[in-house]
Every structure is written in structure tokens, then in C-alpha cells.
Write a protein that holds these residues in place. Structure first.
Motif, PDB file in Angstrom:
ATOM      1  N   LYS A   1       3.548  14.768 -11.547  1.00  0.00           N
ATOM      2  CA  LYS A   1       3.699  14.939 -12.995  1.00  0.00           C
ATOM      3  C   LYS A   1       2.504  15.674 -13.590  1.00  0.00           C
ATOM      4  O   LYS A   1       2.663  16.554 -14.434  1.00  0.00           O
ATOM      5  N   THR A   2       1.308  15.331 -13.139  1.00  0.00           N
ATOM      6  CA  THR A   2       0.102  15.968 -13.649  1.00  0.00           C
ATOM      7  C   THR A   2       0.065  17.444 -13.280  1.00  0.00           C
ATOM      8  O   THR A   2      -0.287  18.295 -14.105  1.00  0.00           O
TER       9      THR A   2
ATOM     10  N   LEU B   1       2.582  19.430 -15.425  1.00  0.00           N
ATOM     11  CA  LEU B   1       2.066  19.598 -16.781  1.00  0.00           C
ATOM     12  C   LEU B   1       0.945  20.628 -16.827  1.00  0.00           C
ATOM     13  O   LEU B   1       0.907  21.491 -17.717  1.00  0.00           O
ATOM     14  N   THR B   2       0.051  20.598 -15.863  1.00  0.00           N
ATOM     15  CA  THR B   2      -1.051  21.555 -15.800  1.00  0.00           C
ATOM     16  C   THR B   2      -0.532  22.970 -15.610  1.00  0.00           C
ATOM     17  O   THR B   2      -1.001  23.912 -16.258  1.00  0.00           O
ATOM     18  N   ALA B   3       0.455  23.141 -14.727  1.00  0.00           N
ATOM     19  CA  ALA B   3       1.037  24.465 -14.495  1.00  0.00           C
ATOM     20  C   ALA B   3       1.715  24.990 -15.758  1.00  0.00           C
ATOM     21  O   ALA B   3       1.599  26.181 -16.085  1.00  0.00           O
ATOM     22  N   ALA B   4       2.396  24.125 -16.476  1.00  0.00           N
ATOM     23  CA  ALA B   4       3.057  24.550 -17.718  1.00  0.00           C
ATOM     24  C   ALA B   4       2.034  24.979 -18.766  1.00  0.00           C
ATOM     25  O   ALA B   4       2.234  25.984 -19.471  1.00  0.00           O
TER      26      ALA B   4
ATOM     27  N   SER C   1       0.823  -1.199   0.000  1.00  0.00           N
ATOM     28  CA  SER C   1       0.000   0.000   0.000  1.00  0.00           C
ATOM     29  C   SER C   1       0.860   1.253   0.000  1.00  0.00           C
ATOM     30  O   SER C   1       0.506   2.250  -0.606  1.00  0.00           O
ATOM     31  N   LEU C   2       2.017   1.211   0.663  1.00  0.00           N
ATOM     32  CA  LEU C   2       2.915   2.356   0.637  1.00  0.00           C
ATOM     33  C   LEU C   2       3.493   2.552  -0.755  1.00  0.00           C
ATOM     34  O   LEU C   2       3.669   3.676  -1.218  1.00  0.00           O
ATOM     35  N   THR C   3       3.785   1.474  -1.444  1.00  0.00           N
ATOM     36  CA  THR C   3       4.291   1.568  -2.802  1.00  0.00           C
ATOM     37  C   THR C   3       3.230   2.166  -3.715  1.00  0.00           C
ATOM     38  O   THR C   3       3.541   2.999  -4.566  1.00  0.00           O
ATOM     39  N   THR C   4       1.990   1.781  -3.536  1.00  0.00           N
ATOM     40  CA  THR C   4       0.898   2.311  -4.334  1.00  0.00           C
ATOM     41  C   THR C   4       0.759   3.817  -4.102  1.00  0.00           C
ATOM     42  O   THR C   4       0.548   4.574  -5.042  1.00  0.00           O
ATOM     43  N   VAL C   5       0.908   4.254  -2.855  1.00  0.00           N
ATOM     44  CA  VAL C   5       0.804   5.669  -2.543  1.00  0.00           C
ATOM     45  C   VAL C   5       1.952   6.443  -3.184  1.00  0.00           C
ATOM     46  O   VAL C   5       1.763   7.550  -3.684  1.00  0.00           O
ATOM     47  N   SER C   6       3.145   5.861  -3.213  1.00  0.00           N
ATOM     48  CA  SER C   6       4.271   6.569  -3.822  1.00  0.00           C
ATOM     49  C   SER C   6       4.054   6.732  -5.327  1.00  0.00           C
ATOM     50  O   SER C   6       4.412   7.771  -5.894  1.00  0.00           O
ATOM     51  N   TYR C   7       3.476   5.738  -5.993  1.00  0.00           N
ATOM     52  CA  TYR C   7       3.134   5.883  -7.412  1.00  0.00           C
ATOM     53  C   TYR C   7       2.098   6.986  -7.593  1.00  0.00           C
ATOM     54  O   TYR C   7       2.181   7.779  -8.520  1.00  0.00           O
ATOM     55  N   LEU C   8       1.139   7.041  -6.700  1.00  0.00           N
ATOM     56  CA  LEU C   8       0.094   8.055  -6.784  1.00  0.00           C
ATOM     57  C   LEU C   8       0.690   9.444  -6.626  1.00  0.00           C
ATOM     58  O   LEU C   8       0.363  10.365  -7.371  1.00  0.00           O
ATOM     59  N   ARG C   9       1.584   9.611  -5.661  1.00  0.00           N
ATOM     60  CA  ARG C   9       2.230  10.913  -5.463  1.00  0.00           C
ATOM     61  C   ARG C   9       3.023  11.309  -6.700  1.00  0.00           C
ATOM     62  O   ARG C   9       3.008  12.471  -7.112  1.00  0.00           O
ATOM     63  N   HIS C  10       3.734  10.368  -7.282  1.00  0.00           N
ATOM     64  CA  HIS C  10       4.534  10.645  -8.471  1.00  0.00           C
ATOM     65  C   HIS C  10       3.633  11.066  -9.637  1.00  0.00           C
ATOM     66  O   HIS C  10       3.939  12.028 -10.349  1.00  0.00           O
TER      67      HIS C  10
END
Length: 88
Positions: free
Chosen positions: A57-58, A61-64, A44-53
């Protein structure tokens, strides 16, 4: 045509996916709290780290995109860049 067999790596990946997305790991609020094994906890911690990453990124990209739109608007309003059929 014969069915293709899964490799050992595919079986391990599928098993981990089943553990992460199983309904057994989610308990209702009114039920008794269960002990979480360390393997599920680390998954579950690994899943959260993917979510944060992904969120990072999103958001970059949105800010740019927003920055480029604001810059383009300023350039068009100051008549630095002219676009046919658009006048401000």
C-alpha cells in the motif's frame, strides 16, 4: 470509579500480542536453536503478511504521488497549466 474488565476477545488478542513481541522468542546467534511451536510460527507468518500488505500500500501511494508530481512538472514546463509567480 471501578476498573473496566477486559472481554474474552481482548484477553486473547493481548495474549497473542505478548507472544509475538516477547523477547523469549528471539534467541542470540550463539545460543542453541530452540523448537518453535506451531502457534508462534503461524503468528509470525501472519505478522509478515500484514507487513507485506502495508509495504504494498505504501509503495503504491508513493508511486502515485511521484507520478503526479512529474506530470505536474511537465504540464507547467509546457505552459499547459500556469501557476502565478512560477516560471520555467
Amino acid at each position: 470509579m471501578a476498573k473496566r474488565k477486559k472481554t474474552l476477545e481482548q484477553k486473547k488478542l493481548a495474549d497473542m500480542r505478548h507472544q509475538v513481541y516477547s523477547l523469549d522468542s528471539y534467541s542470540p546467534i550463539s545460543s542453541v536453536k530452540r523448537e518453535v511451536p506451531s502457534a508462534e510460527h503461524s503468528t509470525s507468518l501472519t505478522t509478515v503478511s500484514y507487513l507485506r500488505h502495508d509495504i504494498l500500500k505504501t509503495s503504491i501511494l508513493t508511486a502515485a504521488i511521484l507520478f503526479s508530481q512529474i506530470l505536474l512538472l511537465i504540464l507547467i514546463k509546457n505552459r499547459v497549466v500556469s501557476v502565478p509567480f512560477i516560471s520555467y
